[in-house]
Design a protein around this motif. Structure first.
Motif, mmCIF file in Angstrom:
data_model
loop_
_atom_site.group_PDB
_atom_site.id
_atom_site.type_symbol
_atom_site.label_atom_id
_atom_site.label_comp_id
_atom_site.label_asym_id
_atom_site.label_seq_id
_atom_site.Cartn_x
_atom_site.Cartn_y
_atom_site.Cartn_z
ATOM 1 N N GLN A 11 0.856 -1.192 0.000
ATOM 2 C CA GLN A 11 0.000 0.000 0.000
ATOM 3 C C GLN A 11 0.890 1.239 0.000
ATOM 4 O O GLN A 11 1.658 1.458 0.932
ATOM 5 C CB GLN A 11 -0.903 -0.016 1.232
ATOM 6 N N GLY A 223 -2.703 4.271 -0.272
ATOM 7 C CA GLY A 223 -2.868 4.938 1.006
ATOM 8 C C GLY A 223 -2.262 6.321 0.899
ATOM 9 O O GLY A 223 -1.632 6.659 -0.107
ATOM 10 N N TYR A 230 -7.772 9.169 1.424
ATOM 11 C CA TYR A 230 -7.269 7.872 0.984
ATOM 12 C C TYR A 230 -7.925 6.762 1.795
ATOM 13 O O TYR A 230 -8.015 6.838 3.015
ATOM 14 C CB TYR A 230 -5.751 7.814 1.107
ATOM 15 N N GLY A 232 -7.119 3.240 1.512
ATOM 16 C CA GLY A 232 -6.269 2.124 1.896
ATOM 17 C C GLY A 232 -7.029 0.815 1.924
ATOM 18 O O GLY A 232 -7.692 0.441 0.969
ATOM 19 N N GLU A 252 1.144 4.076 4.508
ATOM 20 C CA GLU A 252 1.833 3.158 3.611
ATOM 21 C C GLU A 252 2.249 1.912 4.391
ATOM 22 O O GLU A 252 2.425 1.962 5.606
ATOM 23 C CB GLU A 252 3.073 3.826 3.019
#
Length: 295
Positions: A11, A223, A230, A232, A252
């Motif tokens: 991600q 993400g 975002y 994710g 992330e």
């Protein structure tokens, strides 16, 4: 017994218009999951450019698609890992008199750096339709890979069960879905009812698709910084269990998980979805069209 496949979802926050930076970050993650024994690494949609079709220079960046595809092929060979490098937006022109067409493309690259499959996004999200060309009525293909039979879908394809049916009818056991899906993709009416409506959509659809198709789904979403919408929620989902791993909404990160392919066989033994689809007298064809009266 069916094999166990070690899968990694990655991600990322794709910095807008920063191809080399985004590639280098993705490569670091891929190298990391490879050292953990992952056989497959999946990245998000638009992870090289972010979605910036109206930004000056976006088309020029898309002209570099072959360069970055080759970089991912070299990375896969270097690390001995299969890679689905999210999507790469490609600029194509049939001849010098035609305007550039943008295609949103996912590839399956094997551990030797060979391309085993290619898919052009079919179901375009509303704002994409001004900029991207769909694969339209092209048939969804299933690819033979070192992990078995694999299908590729992209983002909004998740909303269409017909896409999954077309893939599993051809024997796909793993369906990979690179995505760039945000909480802001919900309209004002929906957000008033539930600010996390899109997260609910994703979790619900991924679970439902895994059950109703007796398949494993590898879903890698973007993400990003908190407050920017975002979503994710990158995850690997199988029937009976649901999410084997699930990343958070913004940060992330990466996750490596074992997918026991026997789960899919046991689910099929229970639900018999694939066997029903294979029947000669099966009553759905999953092709919706307008019927025109013939005079």
């Amino acid at each position: 017994m069916a094999p166990i496949v070690k899968v990694a979802v990655i991600q990322l926050y794709p910095k807008p218009m920063q191809l080399e930076h985004n590639f280098n970050k993705a490569a670091q993650f891929v190298r990391s999951v490879a050292t953990q024994g992952a056989e497959l690494a999946v990245l998000p949609e638009y992870h090289l450019t972010n979605w910036q079709p109206k930004s000056p220079g976006f088309f020029d960046l898309c002209d570099q698609w072959e360069t970055y595809l080759k970089k991912y092929q070299a990375l896969a060979k270097e690390c001995g890992i299969c890679i689905v490098p999210g999507t790469i937006v490609e600029s194509h022109r049939e001849n010098e008199n035609e305007e550039d067409r943008l295609l949103n493309v996912a590839y399956f690259i094997d551990h030797d750096g060979e391309i085993k499959g290619k898919y052009v996004k079919k179901n375009l999200w509303g704002p994409e339709r001004e900029h991207l060309t769909s694969s339209s009525r092209d048939v969804h293909e299933v690819f033979d890979t070192p992990l078995g039979k694999v299908g590729l879908l992209i983002c909004w394809d998740l909303a269409f069960p017909e896409a999954f049916r077309e893939l599993i009818a051809q024997g796909a056991k793993i369906i990979i879905v690179p995505t760039f899906w945000t909480l802001n993709d919900c309209n004002e009416a929906g957000l008033k009812l539930n600010p996390c409506a899109e997260a609910l959509f994703l979790d619900s659809m991924l679970t439902a698709r895994a059950f109703e198709n007796t398949c494993a789904i590898v879903f890698a979403n973007a993400g990003g910084p908190p407050g920017r919408g975002y979503a994710g929620l990158s995850q690997v989902v199988v029937p009976f269990v649901g999410a084997l791993t699930r990343l958070g909404s913004c940060a992330e990160g990466m996750s490596v998980v074992d997918v026991d392919m026997q789960i899919l066989e046991d689910a099929e033994d229970n639900y018999k979805v694939r066997s029903d689809l294979a029947r000669d007298d099966w009553h759905y064809d999953y092709r919706h069209s307008k019927v025109k009266e013939r005079l």
